[in-house]
Scaffold this active site. Structure first.
Site, PDB file in Angstrom:
ATOM      1  N   ASN A  14       9.270 -33.869  22.205  1.00  0.00           N
ATOM      2  CA  ASN A  14       9.801 -35.352  21.461  1.00  0.00           C
ATOM      3  C   ASN A  14      11.067 -35.311  20.904  1.00  0.00           C
ATOM      4  O   ASN A  14      11.933 -34.106  19.943  1.00  0.00           O
ATOM      5  CB  ASN A  14       8.691 -35.198  19.109  1.00  0.00           C
ATOM      6  CG  ASN A  14       9.115 -36.385  19.094  1.00  0.00           C
ATOM      7  OD1 ASN A  14      10.091 -37.322  19.662  1.00  0.00           O
ATOM      8  ND2 ASN A  14       8.442 -36.320  18.049  1.00  0.00           N
ATOM      9  N   LYS A  16      12.648 -37.556  19.690  1.00  0.00           N
ATOM     10  CA  LYS A  16      13.123 -38.566  18.987  1.00  0.00           C
ATOM     11  C   LYS A  16      13.859 -39.771  19.039  1.00  0.00           C
ATOM     12  O   LYS A  16      14.304 -39.989  20.108  1.00  0.00           O
ATOM     13  CB  LYS A  16      13.240 -37.604  17.607  1.00  0.00           C
ATOM     14  CG  LYS A  16      12.377 -36.573  16.863  1.00  0.00           C
ATOM     15  CD  LYS A  16      12.678 -36.658  16.097  1.00  0.00           C
ATOM     16  CE  LYS A  16      11.140 -34.666  15.896  1.00  0.00           C
ATOM     17  NZ  LYS A  16      11.225 -34.388  14.245  1.00  0.00           N
ATOM     18  N   HIS A  98       2.963 -39.806  14.468  1.00  0.00           N
ATOM     19  CA  HIS A  98       3.480 -38.590  14.032  1.00  0.00           C
ATOM     20  C   HIS A  98       3.829 -38.816  12.353  1.00  0.00           C
ATOM     21  O   HIS A  98       4.482 -40.149  11.853  1.00  0.00           O
ATOM     22  CB  HIS A  98       5.327 -38.611  14.595  1.00  0.00           C
ATOM     23  CG  HIS A  98       6.155 -37.313  14.303  1.00  0.00           C
ATOM     24  ND1 HIS A  98       6.937 -37.312  13.416  1.00  0.00           N
ATOM     25  CD2 HIS A  98       6.516 -36.843  15.136  1.00  0.00           C
ATOM     26  CE1 HIS A  98       8.027 -36.840  13.804  1.00  0.00           C
ATOM     27  NE2 HIS A  98       7.284 -35.624  15.171  1.00  0.00           N
ATOM     28  N   GLU A 100       7.000 -38.950  10.934  1.00  0.00           N
ATOM     29  CA  GLU A 100       8.238 -39.692  10.554  1.00  0.00           C
ATOM     30  C   GLU A 100       7.747 -41.283  10.498  1.00  0.00           C
ATOM     31  O   GLU A 100       8.035 -42.143   9.996  1.00  0.00           O
ATOM     32  CB  GLU A 100       9.031 -39.248  11.527  1.00  0.00           C
ATOM     33  CG  GLU A 100       9.744 -38.086  10.814  1.00  0.00           C
ATOM     34  CD  GLU A 100      10.461 -36.879  12.667  1.00  0.00           C
ATOM     35  OE1 GLU A 100      10.482 -37.644  13.591  1.00  0.00           O
ATOM     36  OE2 GLU A 100      10.830 -35.609  11.982  1.00  0.00           O
ATOM     37  N   GLU A 170       1.081 -30.452  12.678  1.00  0.00           N
ATOM     38  CA  GLU A 170       2.107 -31.236  11.445  1.00  0.00           C
ATOM     39  C   GLU A 170       2.532 -30.872  10.787  1.00  0.00           C
ATOM     40  O   GLU A 170       2.082 -32.118  10.057  1.00  0.00           O
ATOM     41  CB  GLU A 170       3.161 -31.967  12.604  1.00  0.00           C
ATOM     42  CG  GLU A 170       3.104 -31.666  14.177  1.00  0.00           C
ATOM     43  CD  GLU A 170       3.968 -32.581  14.861  1.00  0.00           C
ATOM     44  OE1 GLU A 170       5.127 -31.079  15.378  1.00  0.00           O
ATOM     45  OE2 GLU A 170       3.778 -33.681  14.781  1.00  0.00           O
ATOM     46  N   GLY A 176      11.302 -30.136  11.313  1.00  0.00           N
ATOM     47  CA  GLY A 176      12.928 -30.063  11.283  1.00  0.00           C
ATOM     48  C   GLY A 176      13.840 -29.560  10.088  1.00  0.00           C
ATOM     49  O   GLY A 176      14.828 -29.628  10.089  1.00  0.00           O
ATOM     50  N   SER A 216       9.078 -26.576  13.564  1.00  0.00           N
ATOM     51  CA  SER A 216      10.156 -26.161  14.027  1.00  0.00           C
ATOM     52  C   SER A 216       9.134 -24.635  14.581  1.00  0.00           C
ATOM     53  O   SER A 216      10.061 -23.575  14.606  1.00  0.00           O
ATOM     54  CB  SER A 216      10.576 -25.379  11.988  1.00  0.00           C
ATOM     55  OG  SER A 216      10.820 -26.009  11.304  1.00  0.00           O
TER      56      SER A 216
HETATM   57  C1  PEP Z   1       8.454 -32.531  15.358  1.00  0.00           C
HETATM   58  O1  PEP Z   1       8.492 -33.508  15.511  1.00  0.00           O
HETATM   59  O2  PEP Z   1       7.196 -33.349  15.758  1.00  0.00           O
HETATM   60  C2  PEP Z   1       9.054 -31.473  15.759  1.00  0.00           C
HETATM   61  C3  PEP Z   1       7.588 -30.777  15.159  1.00  0.00           C
HETATM   62  O3  PEP Z   1       9.756 -31.127  14.725  1.00  0.00           O
HETATM   63  P1  PEP Z   1      10.687 -29.641  14.624  1.00  0.00           P
HETATM   64  O4  PEP Z   1      10.265 -29.259  15.913  1.00  0.00           O
HETATM   65  O5  PEP Z   1      11.719 -30.005  15.117  1.00  0.00           O
HETATM   66  O6  PEP Z   1      10.642 -29.020  13.607  1.00  0.00           O
END
Ligand code: PEP
Length: 256
Positions: A14, A16, A98, A100, A170, A176, A216
């Site tokens: 992703n 972003k 997601h 976000e 997630e 992040g 992460s």
């Molecule tokens: C994500 O954006 O779905 C995500 C898991 O980000 P990160 O790997 O940076 O935590």
């Protein structure tokens, strides 16, 4: 009954709201090379304006998906992108819900159920994201949140229609932040998600649906996470922007 071996590992990157046009093309090329010949479904999710640049990379091993789609089909919805436009632009997948968007933009399960309908109508694979916040986890509500987000977002969809569904667990507190769920916590959450899919549909559906972990994931922790019987790959943000790191994550998924 399906087993883990029948679930092809899935790794999503992703991107972003990052990269330049040239950077997106270069990262897509490097990612396609890393995915080549691997028994892994590898998909990158670029910003909409760079979909074409990622798509231009000739590769049978790298798919491209949208980071979101509209719940509407077409019309006066300034700034939105429809699922059929994504399909028309060569996308095969789309992220739905997601964190976000759930938490940053207030998208609720009813809206996400409509987005899933549009994605399926357009022939896209929906990658549905679910996961609890830190305060929900601390209150012992993680399982209830996973169950309720799955039930709410899948409302109105049949088992047959959802044959391609991918679920991404997630935990919001891990996205992040550099904080990763332990393999045993992630495994327990995935087992909850799989049990919920079984209750909503059937044991067969639950066993064949891929449930991937996001939060992460990096080149160092991927192998340990993917070693779990319950974890069918990862949805990766930050580490997907570094070609060598994402290549190591793809390799970890291929070896699981
Ligand atoms: C994500 O954006 O779905 C995500 C898991 O980000 P990160 O790997 O940076 O935590």
């Amino acid at each position: 009954m399906a087993t883990r071996d029948s679930r092809t590992p899935f790794v999503g990157g992703n991107w972003k709201m990052n990269l330049t046009r040239a950077g997106a093309a270069e990262l897509a090329r490097a990612t396609a090379a890393a995915a080549a010949g691997r028994a892994v479904e590898c998909v990158v999710f670029p910003p909409f304006v760079y979909l074409g640049d990622a798509r231009a990379v000739e590769s049978r091993d790298l798919r491209v998906g949208g980071q979101d789609c509209s719940a509407e089909t077409h019309g006066a919805f300034t700034g939105q992108i429809s699922a059929s436009m994504l399909r028309d632009s060569g996308c095969t997948h789309v992220l739905i819900g997601h964190s976000e968007r759930r938490h940053g933009l207030g998208e609720d399960d009813a809206l996400l159920a409509r987005k899933i309908a549009r994605a399926l109508d357009a022939g896209l694979v929906p990658v549905l994201c679910v996961g609890e916040t830190l305060s929900e986890r601390e209150r012992g509500e993680a399982d209830a949140v996973i169950e309720s987000q799955l039930c709410g977002s899948l409302t109105g969809h049949s088992e047959n229609a959802l044959a391609s569904l991918v679920v991404a667990y997630e935990p919001v507190w891990a996205i992040g932040t550099g904080r990763t769920a332990t393999p045993s916590d992630a495994t327990a959450a995935h087992a909850t998600a799989r049990k919920t899919l079984g209750r909503l549909y059937s044991g067969r559906f639950a066993e064949r649906t891929r449930i991937i972990y996001g939060g992460s994931v990096n080149a160092r922790n991927a192998a340990e996470l993917f070693a779990s019987e319950e974890i069918d790959g990862g949805l990766v943000g930050g580490a997907s922007l570094v070609a060598a790191d994402f290549a190591a994550i793809i390799e970890a998924a291929a070896r699981r």
